[in-house]
Enzyme design. Structure first.
Site, PDB file in Angstrom:
ATOM      1  N   TYR A   1      -1.263  -0.452   8.626  1.00  0.00           N
ATOM      2  CA  TYR A   1      -2.375  -1.267   9.126  1.00  0.00           C
ATOM      3  C   TYR A   1      -2.456  -1.216  10.644  1.00  0.00           C
ATOM      4  O   TYR A   1      -1.473  -0.931  11.323  1.00  0.00           O
ATOM      5  CB  TYR A   1      -2.194  -2.729   8.697  1.00  0.00           C
ATOM      6  CG  TYR A   1      -2.438  -2.969   7.235  1.00  0.00           C
ATOM      7  CD1 TYR A   1      -3.718  -2.852   6.711  1.00  0.00           C
ATOM      8  CD2 TYR A   1      -1.408  -3.297   6.380  1.00  0.00           C
ATOM      9  CE1 TYR A   1      -3.961  -3.081   5.372  1.00  0.00           C
ATOM     10  CE2 TYR A   1      -1.627  -3.523   5.030  1.00  0.00           C
ATOM     11  CZ  TYR A   1      -2.905  -3.413   4.526  1.00  0.00           C
ATOM     12  OH  TYR A   1      -3.148  -3.627   3.204  1.00  0.00           O
TER      13      TYR A   1
ATOM     14  N   ASP B   1      -4.276  -0.541  -6.444  1.00  0.00           N
ATOM     15  CA  ASP B   1      -4.736  -1.059  -5.155  1.00  0.00           C
ATOM     16  C   ASP B   1      -6.220  -1.460  -5.199  1.00  0.00           C
ATOM     17  O   ASP B   1      -7.110  -0.654  -4.935  1.00  0.00           O
ATOM     18  CB  ASP B   1      -4.477   0.022  -4.097  1.00  0.00           C
ATOM     19  CG  ASP B   1      -4.813  -0.421  -2.693  1.00  0.00           C
ATOM     20  OD1 ASP B   1      -5.391  -1.511  -2.538  1.00  0.00           O
ATOM     21  OD2 ASP B   1      -4.497   0.330  -1.759  1.00  0.00           O
TER      22      ASP B   1
ATOM     23  N   SER C   1      -8.321  -1.206  -1.918  1.00  0.00           N
ATOM     24  CA  SER C   1      -8.881   0.127  -1.662  1.00  0.00           C
ATOM     25  C   SER C   1     -10.055   0.427  -2.583  1.00  0.00           C
ATOM     26  O   SER C   1     -11.082   0.933  -2.139  1.00  0.00           O
ATOM     27  CB  SER C   1      -7.815   1.216  -1.852  1.00  0.00           C
ATOM     28  OG  SER C   1      -6.911   1.183  -0.791  1.00  0.00           O
TER      29      SER C   1
ATOM     30  N   ARG D   1       0.846  -1.203   0.000  1.00  0.00           N
ATOM     31  CA  ARG D   1       0.000   0.000   0.000  1.00  0.00           C
ATOM     32  C   ARG D   1       0.882   1.255   0.000  1.00  0.00           C
ATOM     33  O   ARG D   1       0.872   2.013   0.959  1.00  0.00           O
ATOM     34  CB  ARG D   1      -0.933  -0.005   1.209  1.00  0.00           C
ATOM     35  CG  ARG D   1      -1.666  -1.303   1.501  1.00  0.00           C
ATOM     36  CD  ARG D   1      -2.735  -1.672   0.536  1.00  0.00           C
ATOM     37  NE  ARG D   1      -3.984  -0.968   0.610  1.00  0.00           N
ATOM     38  CZ  ARG D   1      -4.990  -1.252   1.433  1.00  0.00           C
ATOM     39  NH1 ARG D   1      -4.856  -2.175   2.340  1.00  0.00           N
ATOM     40  NH2 ARG D   1      -6.125  -0.603   1.361  1.00  0.00           N
TER      41      ARG D   1
ATOM     42  N   GLN E   1      -0.974   3.144  -5.493  1.00  0.00           N
ATOM     43  CA  GLN E   1      -2.392   3.451  -5.238  1.00  0.00           C
ATOM     44  C   GLN E   1      -3.305   3.085  -6.406  1.00  0.00           C
ATOM     45  O   GLN E   1      -4.398   2.572  -6.214  1.00  0.00           O
ATOM     46  CB  GLN E   1      -2.562   4.934  -4.909  1.00  0.00           C
ATOM     47  CG  GLN E   1      -2.485   5.186  -3.421  1.00  0.00           C
ATOM     48  CD  GLN E   1      -2.611   6.655  -3.068  1.00  0.00           C
ATOM     49  OE1 GLN E   1      -2.890   7.483  -3.934  1.00  0.00           O
ATOM     50  NE2 GLN E   1      -2.387   6.975  -1.818  1.00  0.00           N
TER      51      GLN E   1
HETATM   52  P1  NAD Z   1      -8.265  -2.710   6.941  1.00  0.00           P
HETATM   53  O1  NAD Z   1      -9.340  -3.166   6.022  1.00  0.00           O
HETATM   54  O2  NAD Z   1      -7.114  -3.593   7.243  1.00  0.00           O
HETATM   55  O3  NAD Z   1      -8.951  -2.322   8.343  1.00  0.00           O
HETATM   56  C1  NAD Z   1     -10.086  -1.480   8.416  1.00  0.00           C
HETATM   57  C2  NAD Z   1      -9.971  -0.585   9.602  1.00  0.00           C
HETATM   58  O4  NAD Z   1     -10.209  -1.330  10.805  1.00  0.00           O
HETATM   59  C3  NAD Z   1      -8.603   0.055   9.780  1.00  0.00           C
HETATM   60  O5  NAD Z   1      -8.732   1.450   9.761  1.00  0.00           O
HETATM   61  C4  NAD Z   1      -8.134  -0.456  11.147  1.00  0.00           C
HETATM   62  O6  NAD Z   1      -7.361   0.486  11.840  1.00  0.00           O
HETATM   63  C5  NAD Z   1      -9.458  -0.728  11.817  1.00  0.00           C
HETATM   64  N1  NAD Z   1      -9.444  -1.596  13.015  1.00  0.00           N
HETATM   65  C6  NAD Z   1      -8.719  -2.722  13.266  1.00  0.00           C
HETATM   66  N2  NAD Z   1      -9.033  -3.218  14.489  1.00  0.00           N
HETATM   67  C7  NAD Z   1      -9.991  -2.398  15.006  1.00  0.00           C
HETATM   68  C8  NAD Z   1     -10.729  -2.393  16.222  1.00  0.00           C
HETATM   69  N3  NAD Z   1     -10.545  -3.311  17.174  1.00  0.00           N
HETATM   70  N4  NAD Z   1     -11.628  -1.400  16.409  1.00  0.00           N
HETATM   71  C9  NAD Z   1     -11.831  -0.432  15.475  1.00  0.00           C
HETATM   72  N5  NAD Z   1     -11.160  -0.380  14.309  1.00  0.00           N
HETATM   73  C10 NAD Z   1     -10.251  -1.360  14.070  1.00  0.00           C
HETATM   74  O7  NAD Z   1      -7.681  -1.335   6.500  1.00  0.00           O
HETATM   75  P2  NAD Z   1      -7.768  -0.589   5.092  1.00  0.00           P
HETATM   76  O8  NAD Z   1      -9.021   0.158   5.059  1.00  0.00           O
HETATM   77  O9  NAD Z   1      -7.489  -1.534   3.995  1.00  0.00           O
HETATM   78  O10 NAD Z   1      -6.541   0.407   5.189  1.00  0.00           O
HETATM   79  C11 NAD Z   1      -5.986   0.788   6.412  1.00  0.00           C
HETATM   80  C12 NAD Z   1      -4.986   1.868   6.188  1.00  0.00           C
HETATM   81  O11 NAD Z   1      -3.971   1.455   5.276  1.00  0.00           O
HETATM   82  C13 NAD Z   1      -5.509   3.119   5.554  1.00  0.00           C
HETATM   83  O12 NAD Z   1      -6.325   3.895   6.284  1.00  0.00           O
HETATM   84  C14 NAD Z   1      -4.179   3.764   5.191  1.00  0.00           C
HETATM   85  O13 NAD Z   1      -3.542   4.308   6.285  1.00  0.00           O
HETATM   86  C15 NAD Z   1      -3.423   2.588   4.689  1.00  0.00           C
HETATM   87  N6  NAD Z   1      -3.529   2.610   3.248  1.00  0.00           N
HETATM   88  C16 NAD Z   1      -2.569   3.227   2.542  1.00  0.00           C
HETATM   89  C17 NAD Z   1      -2.670   3.291   1.172  1.00  0.00           C
HETATM   90  C18 NAD Z   1      -1.630   3.955   0.351  1.00  0.00           C
HETATM   91  O14 NAD Z   1      -0.870   4.732   0.851  1.00  0.00           O
HETATM   92  N7  NAD Z   1      -1.560   3.640  -0.914  1.00  0.00           N
HETATM   93  C19 NAD Z   1      -3.745   2.725   0.512  1.00  0.00           C
HETATM   94  C20 NAD Z   1      -4.716   2.102   1.262  1.00  0.00           C
HETATM   95  C21 NAD Z   1      -4.600   2.035   2.629  1.00  0.00           C
END
Ligand code: NAD
Length: 380
Positions: A228, A130, A133, A122, A127
């Site tokens: 993550y 991805d 996402s 990620r 991006q």
């Molecule tokens: P994910 O699907 O792994 O998780 C979803 C959400 O659940 C996350 O925000 C996580 O913090 C939250 N979570 C985990 N345990 C929890 C709990 N007990 N209670 C409440 N919330 C909880 O995550 P995702 O949506 O695929 O992406 C997470 C992060 O990855 C993004 O917000 C970002 O920071 C990063 N990301 C970066 C890029 C990039 O730079 N290209 C792209 C996508 C995501």
């Protein structure tokens, strides 16, 4: 390079891996593109739309697999399909390599270069590739639509001569890609939205969407180098459950999206919390298919617990399959284009590349992915 696109066979799957727009770009790059008849049907594309831009059609599925240098698709391959592939064939799809150990072993044995869309690092540069996402974004939107359709109330405040209706209270747990889109969608509909996430960095993003952030002191939570969430300790999960309980009881809609990469999703809402909600309230558990954030949710079913509707539908982006196909297809294209050699008109596997080693699972008869090697050895 012969790039083959088989038709998705999973029951109810309407997303398609490659749209005619992407097919046109692949043909322009010099790919010999071949599709299975009806490949685009689920999202409303005819075979003619693909042949008009340079693709050919092959109605023998076995031939399609056995002659392909590269296969582009959405879902993981079936076991029997792997045996048809040429050694050295590049297969790009979702793969679920953390759980699909037999599949990974079969791909390794066959000499297939298997690229997993879930494992694309990620980074900022990746991006556009991805798919986690792009599909989670749409899933966030769909969850709010499903909840709104079931809730016996409207989302916005309404002041009318017949009285004032209060805005619906929506609580979203997990504010990653899907959660943030759910927040934005519920806000657009006029709901009063609150969210919680274990990554402290998220609070600002939630507030910038006009929602409130529920503060819970869990001690050290943080995030991994990949952005993550880290897995909470059982004590931290208990603190979270206790702190959310009264808030959940007052909510009309609860949406859960909590995930910990490579692990089973945490159970953060217990059955008594669901039972504590007012009859007519709606819960959407995005994690229902992979174990569930909510006790009592059933994968791909809607159940009623004490008058509360609990939606466990999976494959949410499939509900908006046209947009989901367009985005997934664009993700696939960006990945292929990034490693395409114009002279040889072929995809180049380069283990010095910044993105490829992270998402290649098997290559040349070996499992090459460091993370998956550890999972297979039982070390992770
Ligand atoms: P994910 O699907 O792994 O998780 C979803 C959400 O659940 C996350 O925000 C996580 O913090 C939250 N979570 C985990 N345990 C929890 C709990 N007990 N209670 C409440 N919330 C909880 O995550 P995702 O949506 O695929 O992406 C997470 C992060 O990855 C993004 O917000 C970002 O920071 C990063 N990301 C970066 C890029 C990039 O730079 N290209 C792209 C996508 C995501």
């Amino acid at each position: 390079m012969r790039i083959a696109i088989p038709k998705e066979t999973h029951l109810g799957e309407n997303r398609v891996p490659i749209t005619p727009d992407t097919a046109k770009k692949l043909c322009r790059m010099g790919a010999d593109l071949v599709i299975e008849p009806g490949m685009g049907e689920g999202s409303g594309y005819t075979d003619a739309e693909y042949t008009e831009v340079g693709a050919t059609v092959c109605s023998d599925r076995n031939e399609l697999f056995s002659t392909a240098d590269m296969l582009l698709r959405l879902r993981k391959p079936e076991m029997e399909e792997i045996g048809l592939m040429k050694s050295g064939c590049i297969h790009i799809s979702y793969l679920d390599p953390f759980n699909e150990h037999e599949l990974v072993e079969a791909l390794r044995k066959q000499g297939v270069t298997a690229i997993s869309m879930e494992m694309i690092p990620r980074t900022t540069r990746s991006q556009k590739m991805d798919a986690l996402s792009s599909q989670a974004n749409l899933a966030g939107y769909v969850m709010v639509m499903l909840a709104a359709a079931k809730l016996p109330r409207i989302f916005p405040m309404m002041m009318t001569p017949a009285g004032t209706l209060k805005p619906a209270k929506v609580f979203i747990i997990g504010a990653g890609v899907a959660g943030l889109q759910a927040i934005a969608t519920a806000k657009r509909l006029g709901a009063k939205v609150t969210a919680f996430d274990t990554r402290p960095v998220v609070a600002e993003q939630v507030r910038s969407l006009g929602a409130s952030f529920l503060e819970i002191d869990l001690g050290d939570t943080g995030e991994t180098s990949g952005g993550y969430a880290k897995e909470l300790t059982p004590e931290q999960i208990q603190i979270q459950r206790d702190a959310q309980k009264s808030f959940i009881a007052e909510s009309d809609v609860l949406i859960t999206t909590a995930q910990v990469f490579g692990r089973k999703p945490p159970v953060i809402v217990t059955r008594d919390m669901v039972e504590g909600m007012a009859p007519g309230s709606v819960v959407v558990d995005m994690a229902a298919e992979t174990g569930g954030n909510v006790e009592g949710s059933v994968p791909n079913e809607t159940v009623v617990i004490n008058g509360v509707t609990v939606i466990g539908q999976g494959n949410l982006s499939n509900e908006v399959s046209c947009d989901a196909s367009q985005m997934y297809s664009s993700n696939l294209f960006s990945l292929v284009e990034d490693s395409w050699d114009e002279e040889s008109k072929a995809f180049v596997i380069d283990f010095e590349h910044d993105i490829l080693p992270g998402c290649i699972i098997t290559h040349g008869g070996e499992v090459t992915n460091e993370t998956i090697k550890k999972v297979l050895a039982g070390e992770s």
